[in-house]
Design a protein around this motif. Structure first.
Motif, PDB file in Angstrom:
ATOM      1  N   ARG A  51       0.820  -1.223   0.000  1.00 12.80           N
ATOM      2  CA  ARG A  51       0.000   0.000   0.000  1.00 12.80           C
ATOM      3  C   ARG A  51       0.854   1.273   0.000  1.00 12.80           C
ATOM      4  NH1 ARG A  51      -5.235   0.917   0.288  1.00 12.80           N
ATOM      5  NH2 ARG A  51      -5.679  -1.269   0.676  1.00 12.80           N
ATOM      6  N   PRO A  52       1.706   1.492   0.995  1.00 15.93           N
ATOM      7  CA  PRO A  52       2.476   2.748   0.977  1.00 15.93           C
ATOM      8  C   PRO A  52       3.524   2.790  -0.138  1.00 15.93           C
ATOM      9  CG  PRO A  52       3.221   1.358   2.775  1.00 15.93           C
ATOM     10  CD  PRO A  52       2.008   0.688   2.197  1.00 15.93           C
ATOM     11  N   LEU A  53       3.953   1.627  -0.581  1.00 13.93           N
ATOM     12  CA  LEU A  53       5.053   1.607  -1.552  1.00 13.93           C
ATOM     13  C   LEU A  53       4.576   1.455  -2.995  1.00 13.93           C
ATOM     14  CD1 LEU A  53       7.691  -0.503   0.416  1.00 13.93           C
ATOM     15  CD2 LEU A  53       7.505   1.982   0.203  1.00 13.93           C
ATOM     16  N   TYR A  54       3.269   1.289  -3.167  1.00 17.02           N
ATOM     17  CA  TYR A  54       2.755   1.264  -4.529  1.00 17.02           C
ATOM     18  C   TYR A  54       1.371   1.903  -4.663  1.00 17.02           C
ATOM     19  CZ  TYR A  54       1.584  -0.021  -9.268  1.00 17.02           C
ATOM     20  OH  TYR A  54       1.215   0.042 -10.577  1.00 17.02           O
ATOM     21  N   TYR A  55       0.364   1.333  -4.003  1.00 22.29           N
ATOM     22  CA  TYR A  55      -1.004   1.798  -4.242  1.00 22.29           C
ATOM     23  C   TYR A  55      -1.240   3.246  -3.862  1.00 22.29           C
ATOM     24  CZ  TYR A  55      -2.089  -2.903  -5.610  1.00 22.29           C
ATOM     25  OH  TYR A  55      -2.095  -4.093  -6.273  1.00 22.29           O
ATOM     26  N   THR A 106      16.064  -6.609   9.524  1.00 23.96           N
ATOM     27  CA  THR A 106      14.963  -5.803   9.001  1.00 23.96           C
ATOM     28  C   THR A 106      15.494  -4.869   7.921  1.00 23.96           C
ATOM     29  OG1 THR A 106      14.023  -5.823  11.201  1.00 23.96           O
ATOM     30  CG2 THR A 106      13.105  -4.203   9.666  1.00 23.96           C
ATOM     31  N   ILE A 107      14.753  -4.752   6.858  1.00 24.94           N
ATOM     32  CA  ILE A 107      15.179  -3.856   5.784  1.00 24.94           C
ATOM     33  C   ILE A 107      15.040  -2.403   6.240  1.00 24.94           C
ATOM     34  CG2 ILE A 107      14.622  -3.000   3.471  1.00 24.94           C
ATOM     35  CD1 ILE A 107      13.977  -5.836   2.656  1.00 24.94           C
ATOM     36  N   GLN A 108      16.139  -1.683   6.160  1.00 23.59           N
ATOM     37  CA  GLN A 108      16.134  -0.275   6.529  1.00 23.59           C
ATOM     38  C   GLN A 108      15.995   0.617   5.303  1.00 23.59           C
ATOM     39  OE1 GLN A 108      16.178   1.155   9.588  1.00 23.59           O
ATOM     40  NE2 GLN A 108      15.941  -0.894  10.427  1.00 23.59           N
ATOM     41  N   GLN A 109      16.710   0.237   4.257  1.00 24.84           N
ATOM     42  CA  GLN A 109      16.673   1.039   3.035  1.00 24.84           C
ATOM     43  C   GLN A 109      16.849   0.150   1.819  1.00 24.84           C
ATOM     44  OE1 GLN A 109      18.509   4.971   2.726  1.00 24.84           O
ATOM     45  NE2 GLN A 109      19.720   4.395   4.492  1.00 24.84           N
ATOM     46  N   VAL A 110      16.267   0.611   0.717  1.00 23.45           N
ATOM     47  CA  VAL A 110      16.483  -0.041  -0.573  1.00 23.45           C
ATOM     48  C   VAL A 110      16.746   1.057  -1.585  1.00 23.45           C
ATOM     49  CG1 VAL A 110      15.495  -1.507  -2.357  1.00 23.45           C
ATOM     50  CG2 VAL A 110      14.831  -1.875   0.017  1.00 23.45           C
ATOM     51  N   LYS A 137      12.671   2.791   5.862  1.00 21.90           N
ATOM     52  CA  LYS A 137      11.812   2.450   6.990  1.00 21.90           C
ATOM     53  C   LYS A 137      11.539   3.687   7.824  1.00 21.90           C
ATOM     54  CE  LYS A 137      11.267  -1.244  10.325  1.00 21.90           C
ATOM     55  NZ  LYS A 137      10.296  -0.423  11.026  1.00 21.90           N
ATOM     56  N   THR A 138      10.304   3.842   8.212  1.00 29.97           N
ATOM     57  CA  THR A 138       9.956   4.884   9.171  1.00 29.97           C
ATOM     58  C   THR A 138       9.551   4.163  10.459  1.00 29.97           C
ATOM     59  OG1 THR A 138       7.670   4.863   8.455  1.00 29.97           O
ATOM     60  CG2 THR A 138       9.117   6.410   7.356  1.00 29.97           C
ATOM     61  N   LYS A 139       9.102   4.910  11.430  1.00 30.18           N
ATOM     62  CA  LYS A 139       8.742   4.273  12.704  1.00 30.18           C
ATOM     63  C   LYS A 139       7.719   3.157  12.527  1.00 30.18           C
ATOM     64  CE  LYS A 139       9.754   6.875  16.833  1.00 30.18           C
ATOM     65  NZ  LYS A 139       9.872   8.347  16.785  1.00 30.18           N
ATOM     66  N   LYS A 168       8.508   4.174   3.480  1.00 28.30           N
ATOM     67  CA  LYS A 168       8.199   5.287   2.597  1.00 28.30           C
ATOM     68  C   LYS A 168       8.906   5.115   1.269  1.00 28.30           C
ATOM     69  CE  LYS A 168       6.518   9.512   4.428  1.00 28.30           C
ATOM     70  NZ  LYS A 168       6.766  10.670   5.281  1.00 28.30           N
ATOM     71  N   PHE A 169       8.335   5.749   0.266  1.00 23.82           N
ATOM     72  CA  PHE A 169       8.861   5.705  -1.096  1.00 23.82           C
ATOM     73  C   PHE A 169       9.234   7.117  -1.481  1.00 23.82           C
ATOM     74  CE2 PHE A 169       8.312   6.501  -5.561  1.00 23.82           C
ATOM     75  CZ  PHE A 169       8.586   5.321  -6.239  1.00 23.82           C
TER      76      PHE A 169
END
Ligand SMILES: [Zn+2]
Length: 396
Positions: A42-46, A74-78, A92-94, A98-99
């Motif tokens: 949802r936050p990263l696409y839709y 845990t993935i922090q950044q891509v 990653k946020t709290k 986010k994208f």
């Protein structure tokens, strides 16, 4: 504005174990990628706007991307590079992720080498540099003007001066040829990149390009091509990998060049889409069509100027327009740079400026010939970083 999320990937010390380097595999899609890594869709696409959603379709097979994990895996950044200027940054946020699309920091170097022909120029360049890309840009640019098969002799000279981008100390993106010289039957042949972004031979005649027709006659360009642009209102980085032509619904769209239809159906945010495959790895795309011309289907051969469909607003589109793209081996290029090409002979002021540029290049070529400059890879970076931040210095 301090973006605390912007931080550096220092490949030295502490982070080294957590930065994973991956290759985008053939057929992988952004959504599959999110799913594979259990990243929220949802936050990263839709929830993204249409331009950002479109960007996610730009990932190409073979591209290297990075994932940073913390100690808990845990993935922090891509970081997903989309082209040589823009990348997707997932962080990653709290509560979630986010994208954002952010510029790619790279350094550019001018490099050169001189070598002697062993067999074909292609083989010779590969042997000297190990770079398929350099061989490619050389042969692509001389292809229309020279016959390498018959006129080339062992021991003939070849010189190339080109621009190469580096990212994390590694070659990145396609090199840009500035000037090349090849000797054939004792005669030297040159190709120069002029200030207008086109290639000319030693007489100031343009080296022929790929000719395109305007896909909608008389239409106004409502949005130009850009690989990366800061949107002042939305306050974010955007890209528009095609040209929009505003036109009334139902206006005929013609094939910009002759070729074979490789797609004619609906495709995500493109809406009704036609893809045409042309010679030399070129492809044109026509999106948001109201409908297709009868008979336009996969495998059909179309001539330049032939009607293929009609302007509409299908897919993610805000009003009737044609979204037109030109791609070379999958990579989006600015159609206008090629569209406006008609074989040009430089005259007057332009010619004068070209002659000055040519003189400088000729001197460099002569120097490299004399020194037999050998191919060198760029010096390794002292500090490696992707995202510019305080304390993250780049050399090179
Ligand atoms: Zn568009």
């Amino acid at each position: 504005m301090i973006r605390i999320f912007f931080f550096l990937f220092l490949v030295t010390n502490l982070f080294s174990a957590e930065v994973e380097r991956h290759r985008w595999v053939n057929g992988e899609t952004y959504l599959v990628f999110l799913e594979k890594h259990s990243l929220p869709i949802r936050p990263l696409y839709y929830n993204l706007d249409k331009d950002d959603q479109r960007l996610t379709e730009e990932m190409r097979a073979g591209v290297h991307y990075q994932i940073l994990r913390d100690a808990n895996e845990t993935i922090q950044q891509v970081l997903l590079p989309l082209n040589d200027e823009l990348q997707i940054h997932i962080f990653k946020t709290k509560k979630s992720y986010k994208f954002e699309a952010i510029p790619i920091i790279s350094t550019t170097k001018i490099e050169s080498f001189a070598t002697k022909i062993v067999s074909s120029p292609n083989y010779t360049i590969m042997k000297e540099t190990g770079s398929k890309k350099l061989a490619q840009i050389f042969t692509a640019n001389f292809r229309n003007s020279l016959n390498f098969k018959n006129d080339i002799r062992q021991g003939d000279n070849l010189v190339m001066i080109y621009e190469q981008k580096y990212r994390l100390g590694e070659v990145f993106s396609m090199p840009i040829l500035h000037v090349a010289m090849i000797e054939m039957k004792k005669k030297k042949h040159y190709i120069y990149l002029n200030d207008d972004g086109r290639y000319y031979d030693e007489k100031g005649h343009e080296v022929e390009g790929f000719l395109l027709a305007r896909p909608v006659r008389g239409a106004r360009v409502s949005s130009y091509f850009t690989k990366r642009r800061w949107h002042p209102v939305l306050h974010k980085w955007k890209a528009h990998l095609g040209i929009d032509y505003a036109a009334r619904r139902g206006t005929p769209i013609v094939a910009a060049g002759s070729g074979r239809v490789s797609y004619a159906a609906r495709l995500g945010s493109y809406g009704n889409l036609v893809k045409i495959r042309h010679a030399d790895g070129y492809e044109t795309r026509y999106a948001h069509l109201k409908s297709f011309r009868r008979g336009i289907r996969h495998g059909k051969y179309v001539k330049k100027g032939q009607t293929i469909g009609y302007v509409g607003t299908t897919g993610r589109s805000t009003g009737p327009h044609l979204h037109f793209e030109l791609r070379k081996r999958g990579r989006a290029i600015n159609p206008l740079r090629v569209v406006q090409v008609t074989t040009k002979k430089l005259k007057g002021k332009e010619k004068k400026a070209f002659v000055r540029l040519q003189k400088n290049y000729d001197e460099s070529i002569a120097l490299h010939l004399n020194n037999q400059t050998s191919y060198k890879k760029g010096a390794p970076f002292r500090a490696k970083c992707y995202i510019h931040s305080l304390g993250c210095t780049q050399n090179g």
